[in-house]
Design an enzyme around this catalytic site. Sequence first.
Site, PDB file in Angstrom:
ATOM      1  N   SER A  61       0.847  -1.193   0.000  1.00 41.60           N
ATOM      2  CA  SER A  61       0.000   0.000   0.000  1.00 41.60           C
ATOM      3  C   SER A  61       0.882   1.242   0.000  1.00 41.60           C
ATOM      4  CB  SER A  61      -0.916   0.013   1.230  1.00 41.60           C
ATOM      5  OG  SER A  61      -0.209   0.430   2.397  1.00 41.60           O
ATOM      6  N   ASP A  62       0.374   2.335  -0.532  1.00 35.87           N
ATOM      7  CA  ASP A  62       1.057   3.602  -0.297  1.00 35.87           C
ATOM      8  C   ASP A  62       0.868   3.961   1.177  1.00 35.87           C
ATOM      9  OD1 ASP A  62       2.438   5.967  -0.631  1.00 35.87           O
ATOM     10  OD2 ASP A  62       1.379   6.532  -2.451  1.00 35.87           O
ATOM     11  N   TYR A  63       1.483   5.033   1.588  1.00 34.45           N
ATOM     12  CA  TYR A  63       1.558   5.434   2.995  1.00 34.45           C
ATOM     13  C   TYR A  63       0.151   5.572   3.607  1.00 34.45           C
ATOM     14  CZ  TYR A  63       3.673   8.047   6.898  1.00 34.45           C
ATOM     15  OH  TYR A  63       4.109   8.464   8.116  1.00 34.45           O
ATOM     16  N   THR A  64      -0.226   4.625   4.444  1.00 31.39           N
ATOM     17  CA  THR A  64      -1.531   4.522   5.115  1.00 31.39           C
ATOM     18  C   THR A  64      -2.708   4.474   4.136  1.00 31.39           C
ATOM     19  OG1 THR A  64      -1.955   6.912   5.458  1.00 31.39           O
ATOM     20  CG2 THR A  64      -0.640   5.789   7.130  1.00 31.39           C
TER      21      THR A  64
END
Length: 307
Positions: free
Chosen positions: A270-273
């Site tokens: 995933s990208d950041y969160t």
Amino acid sequence: MALPRDDPFIEELIGKMTLEEKAGQLTILADTIRPCNPDINPEVNHRQANEMVDQIRLSRVGSIFNGVGVKEGREAQRIALEETRLGIPLIYGSDVIHGMWTVFPIPLAEASSWEPSLAQQTARATALETTASGIHWTFAPMVDVARDQRWGRVAEGSGEDVFLGQTFAVALVKGFQGQELTAEDSLLATPKHFAAYGGVSAGMEYNFVDLSEATLRDVHLPAFKATLDAGALTLMSAFNDIAGVPATGNRWLMTEILRKEWGFKGFVVSDYTADEELIHHGFAADGKDAARLAFTAGVDMSMQSGL
């Protein structure tokens, strides 16, 4: 080359792992042992160094990112290898976008050269410096096609042309990874953001994307397919939705197209969160639901949220 999925060593190791250890291997957290940007983004560093060490010792994290410093990196790796039950090494990742210690032109500027061989050379040089610093994995290249100059991340990609972007994306993957992923100077590439992040409405970061399947396939997917054919083994999911379904919770995108149609054998981070942000999209009820939706859609590793 990657080990086959039915490799006996891997199968035996998975068979020994508890559910908690498996979840730990699917978690990547910002490196707070040796943070590189404490003043720029203090929220990243809410986990203290001692807490991060405890997370490693308890096998609750499989990868850490954006840390700089060989001494501390070696110690963290020693803990993972010698003080955990199964001794699985950490993967060190980093946002190395246009050079590690030697700074090269931004990707948009490199694309303006119309010479992908130059981009491959700068990526190879970046890989040499990055792997020498103990980092295994870069969150690059960004292969999003961007046609709205209001979008602030245009600088990270190759611009508006599908063919040019695809050509440079392949060159960068080959440069980062080199001839063999098992080589000490091979840097695992991560084409991002899957998919259509460059199509955000009005160029507004994190905004919705409204496009047809034909446009998605003709404009936004070709570079990803080309990089996978060139040997990329990980992708990063996008923040945006596509026709109302967030990419990070989009099973049609992550499983039906990526795995079944294209035959992708690697993993998606995933990208950041981005998994946690399924809640803000109104797509998930809470963190538990967001983790379930992202994982069952086909996102394998959770970045920073801890979900």
